[in-house]
Write a protein that holds these residues in place. Structure first.
Motif, PDB file in Angstrom:
ATOM      1  N   SER A  36     -29.711 130.640  35.657  1.00 13.26           N
ATOM      2  CA  SER A  36     -28.971 131.188  34.526  1.00 13.26           C
ATOM      3  C   SER A  36     -28.831 130.202  33.389  1.00 13.26           C
ATOM      4  O   SER A  36     -28.548 130.597  32.279  1.00 13.26           O
ATOM      5  N   ASN A  89     -30.096 136.284  27.960  1.00 16.77           N
ATOM      6  CA  ASN A  89     -29.137 136.477  29.050  1.00 16.77           C
ATOM      7  C   ASN A  89     -28.720 137.916  29.266  1.00 16.77           C
ATOM      8  O   ASN A  89     -28.497 138.343  30.389  1.00 16.77           O
ATOM      9  N   GLU A  90     -28.585 138.665  28.187  1.00 15.68           N
ATOM     10  CA  GLU A  90     -28.038 140.009  28.316  1.00 15.68           C
ATOM     11  C   GLU A  90     -28.999 141.123  27.927  1.00 15.68           C
ATOM     12  O   GLU A  90     -28.903 142.218  28.456  1.00 15.68           O
ATOM     13  N   GLN A  98     -14.905 132.459  30.402  1.00 15.76           N
ATOM     14  CA  GLN A  98     -15.986 132.788  31.339  1.00 15.76           C
ATOM     15  C   GLN A  98     -15.678 134.094  32.046  1.00 15.76           C
ATOM     16  O   GLN A  98     -16.547 134.945  32.220  1.00 15.76           O
ATOM     17  N   LYS A  99     -14.419 134.245  32.440  1.00 14.38           N
ATOM     18  CA  LYS A  99     -14.022 135.467  33.135  1.00 14.38           C
ATOM     19  C   LYS A  99     -14.204 136.675  32.218  1.00 14.38           C
ATOM     20  O   LYS A  99     -14.670 137.732  32.646  1.00 14.38           O
ATOM     21  N   TYR A 109     -16.274 136.895  29.715  1.00 13.05           N
ATOM     22  CA  TYR A 109     -17.709 137.123  29.604  1.00 13.05           C
ATOM     23  C   TYR A 109     -18.224 137.887  30.811  1.00 13.05           C
ATOM     24  O   TYR A 109     -18.963 138.865  30.673  1.00 13.05           O
ATOM     25  N   ASP A 110     -17.822 137.458  32.006  1.00 14.10           N
ATOM     26  CA  ASP A 110     -18.284 138.139  33.221  1.00 14.10           C
ATOM     27  C   ASP A 110     -17.843 139.596  33.234  1.00 14.10           C
ATOM     28  O   ASP A 110     -18.594 140.482  33.668  1.00 14.10           O
ATOM     29  N   ARG A 146     -20.083 141.756  31.186  1.00 14.36           N
ATOM     30  CA  ARG A 146     -21.352 142.041  31.869  1.00 14.36           C
ATOM     31  C   ARG A 146     -21.139 143.127  32.908  1.00 14.36           C
ATOM     32  O   ARG A 146     -21.943 144.042  33.069  1.00 14.36           O
ATOM     33  N   TYR A 147     -20.034 143.025  33.633  1.00 10.24           N
ATOM     34  CA  TYR A 147     -19.733 144.014  34.665  1.00 10.24           C
ATOM     35  C   TYR A 147     -19.555 145.394  34.045  1.00 10.24           C
ATOM     36  O   TYR A 147     -20.076 146.397  34.537  1.00 10.24           O
TER      37      TYR A 147
END
Lengths: 455, 215
Positions: A343, A368-369, B31-32, B34-35, B38-39
């Protein structure tokens, strides 16, 4: 006016006069012998005037009295002394030839440029001889070669089932006068099929480019016209400076929900075609492959390879638009790849390499996305570090020391599978030089089983 | 037209105070967040597919490319490249927060009308996740000391049914809502990437050359 053949025979006469020494080669002043100069040309003019052929369009200035004298002789005489006899006749011939060529083209060059005509491959075409009557007596030539009269329909040339070889310059002449009546430059080709158009963004978020080509050639010139629409807004597609089938579009806005529509139309003298594609901003993102992929052995580590690479230089902003990477590697002797997705970072250590085997390694990149994976990079090759074989005989006699050796030249499971006499019965791996090619052969032979055992 | 006047969101419970002892800074919560984007983006893909099929053609056709009419109140993710690049952190976070607040409200309206129970379940699940994202963004903003956006006084919103319009136009609104939501999630990922990089100390990058040899 004398015919062209008459002009040629006069020229021949002049040539012959050149080669034979003429009686008039005596004490003429050397300055008259101007090789390639005006005096020779003037003599040529004079001789031709003597032969009553009009030369038009040639500009010979200042016929002097001496040349008038030569005129009566009607020959191209050498005016030099005997010493210059050799070069002067050749120069005179060269000048004569040049002048003859000029005269010939003057008489026989077409009054207008040839008519350009495009015809379809496989079709039939009838070429009329310009404005000549149907029953006029003409001869056709293609690229200077006569055509058989059985192709004629009256004064028209008929060609059936056009092939690419039929392309050329067709000319028709009056049979008797050899006067050029008409010329046609024929191009045989095809109308364009639907073009293939694709767009890609390897410089996200700066912009994207579109490229196109025709699936089959047309053999004649084509023009392409590209339009880009973003909703109802027309965007400019700038031509690529190097590639003529590519153009570039700059993004004005990012994160747009409105699709882009790129249309292309192609046309040539025989037809027209077009196509269009529609896409979202994100779907065409595909970076260039990573650059400078280098794989190195790790000293004292026979199962490791260190791989490094760089983000593609065309990707403008790796900070805000980071890339993730996909690494694949395999020993040359096997077909199956191992894969690792990373990553971030532009380096990775392979820790499960087969000792002593040459590896091929490639890396791909993806935003990345969004978008899709790049093509695989140029492959890097490397072989893991191996220990220098030193005291071969002592090592070969060492009993059951498999657990301690880290410098084995053969992966242990391979020896178990193919239990031949040479390697002994499950004993320590022999470290002799002879066993290396055997091991390679065994590894090649036991691909599936060995990979199962190792993993 | 979509008229989303949700009372709920502007009165989010106050974000619990972060445990300041051993505070690692806003990095982990970025970061959380960002995650989470994505989820959510992953979840939306299957949800949108199902919902567009429910709407039927032409909405579920891949080439469907209608002009953007109506749905003017939807928060738009699209932004000029240079403007986006030069957004300061506060503005970047605020725009994200406001966008998702509105989008969540509209989604809840969608849920009310959804025909099948399965759709309602999927939508409800997504709304919960989206609520989580909002909370996460609020957390980051609080950690950085930025105030949460408040509604303008005097425009206290309440849910009211929008003016009735045709079935087709309603479906168009739904289509644009889902499209805008997907685009916002992509944009947020990039937004939080940028924030992450800014928060990261420069020496954090791990390089292989530091790895110990021969063990």
């Amino acid at each position: 006016m004398a015919s062209s053949s008459g002009a040629f025979s006069l020229l021949l006469g002049l040539y012959k006069a050149q080669l034979e020494p003429v009686g008039g080669m005596s004490g003429r002043e050397p300055e008259k012998a101007r090789v390639g100069g005006k005096s020779f040309l003037s003599q040529v003019t004079a001789a031709w005037r003597g032969g009553s052929i009009l030369v038009t369009g040639l500009n010979y200035r200042g016929l002097s009295a001496e040349r008038e004298q030569q005129q009566r002789k009607g020959k191209c005489t050498s005016q030099t002394t005997r010493q210059m006899a050799a070069p002067v006749p050749w120069a005179c011939c060269a000048v004569l030839a040049a002048a003859a060529a000029v005269v010939y083209t003057q008489r026989h060059s077409p009054q207008e440029a040839p008519h350009v005509q495009y015809e379809r491959l496989g079709s039939d075409v009838t070429l009329p001889c310009g404005t000549a009557n149907w029953d006029a007596a003409v001869t056709w030539r293609v690229n200077g070669t006569d055509l058989a009269p059985d192709l004629l329909n009256g004064s028209q040339l008929v060609l059936h089932g056009l092939e690419l070889g039929h392309s050329g310059l067709y000319a028709c002449f009056h049979r008797d006068s050899w006067h050029l009546h008409h010329q046609v430059l024929l191009h045989v080709g095809l109308p364009p099929r639907e073009p293939v158009l694709s767009c890609r963004s390897n410089t996200y978020p700066k912009g994207f480019y579109c490229s196109w080509h025709l699936p089959t050639p047309t053999y004649i010139p084509n023009t392409f016209n590209v339009t880009v629409l973003h909703g109802s807004k027309i965007m400019v597609c700038e031509k690529d400076p190097a590639l003529k089938n590519r153009c570039h579009i700059r993004y004005m806005h990012l994160f747009s929900t409105i699709k882009y529509k790129v249309s292309i139309s192609v046309s040539n003298a025989l037809g027209h075609n077009a196509t269009a594609i529609t896409f979202d901003e994100f779907t065409i993102v595909k970076p260039d492959p990573p650059e400078n992929v280098v794989a190195r052995p790790v000293p004292s580590n026979p199962r490791r390879l260190e791989v490094t690479w760089q983000t593609p230089s065309t990707w403008p902003d790796p900070e805000s638009f980071p890339l993730k990477f996909f690494l694949r590697y395999r020993p040359l002797i096997l077909d199956q790849w191992q894969h690792v997705e990373l990553s971030d970072g532009t380096a990775h250590t392979i820790t499960d390499a087969y000792a002593g085997k040459e590896y091929i390694i490639q890396v791909a990149a993806k935003d990345n996305e969004i978008g899709t994976w790049s093509d695989w990079s140029v492959a890097a090759h490397a072989t893991p570090w191996t220990e220098e074989p030193r005291h071969l005989t002592t090592e070969a006699q060492a009993p059951e020391t498999t657990t301690s050796t880290t410098s084995s030249l053969a992966p242990p499971p391979t020896t178990k599978i193919c239990d031949t006499g040479e390697l002994g019965s499950g004993g320590g791996p022999s470290v002799s030089l002879i066993s290396v090619p055997v091991t390679l052969a065994l590894a090649a032979a036991a691909t599936t089983a060995s990979s199962l055992l190792i993993w | 037209m979509l008229a989303c006047l949700c009372t709920v969101l502007w009165h989010l419970p106050t974000v619990p105070a972060l445990n300041r002892t051993g505070d690692p800074g806003p990095g982990p919560s970025i970061q959380k967040t960002y995650d989470l984007t994505r989820y959510l983006e992953h979840q939306l893909r299957s949800l949108a597919g199902t919902y567009l099929n429910y709407l039927g053609p032409p909405f579920n056709e891949p080439d469907f490319n209608p002009p953007r009419l109506g749905a003017e109140t939807l928060p738009r993710a699209t932004v000029n490249l240079e403007v986006w690049r030069s957004l300061n952190d506060k503005l970047r976070l605020t725009q994200n927060y406001e966008a998702y607040s509105h989008l969540l409200c509209y989604l809840r309206g969608l849920n009310r009308q959804a025909a099948t129970a399965e759709l309602r379940r999927s939508l409800a699940h997504f709304c919960t996740s989206l609520q989580g994202l909002l909370g996460s963004i609020a957390g980051v903003m609080a950690a950085l000391g930025y105030p949460l956006p408040q509604p303008l006084p005097g425009t206290e919103p309440t849910w009211a049914p929008g003016p009735a319009h045709s079935d087709f136009l309603q479906k168009m609104d739904d289509f644009w809502l889902l499209k805008e939501l997907q685009t916002w999630l992509w944009r947020s990922a990039k937004d939080f990437n940028r924030l992450k990089k800014k928060m990261q100390p420069p020496a954090a990058a791990v390089t292989l050359h530091l790895e110990a040899h021969g063990f």
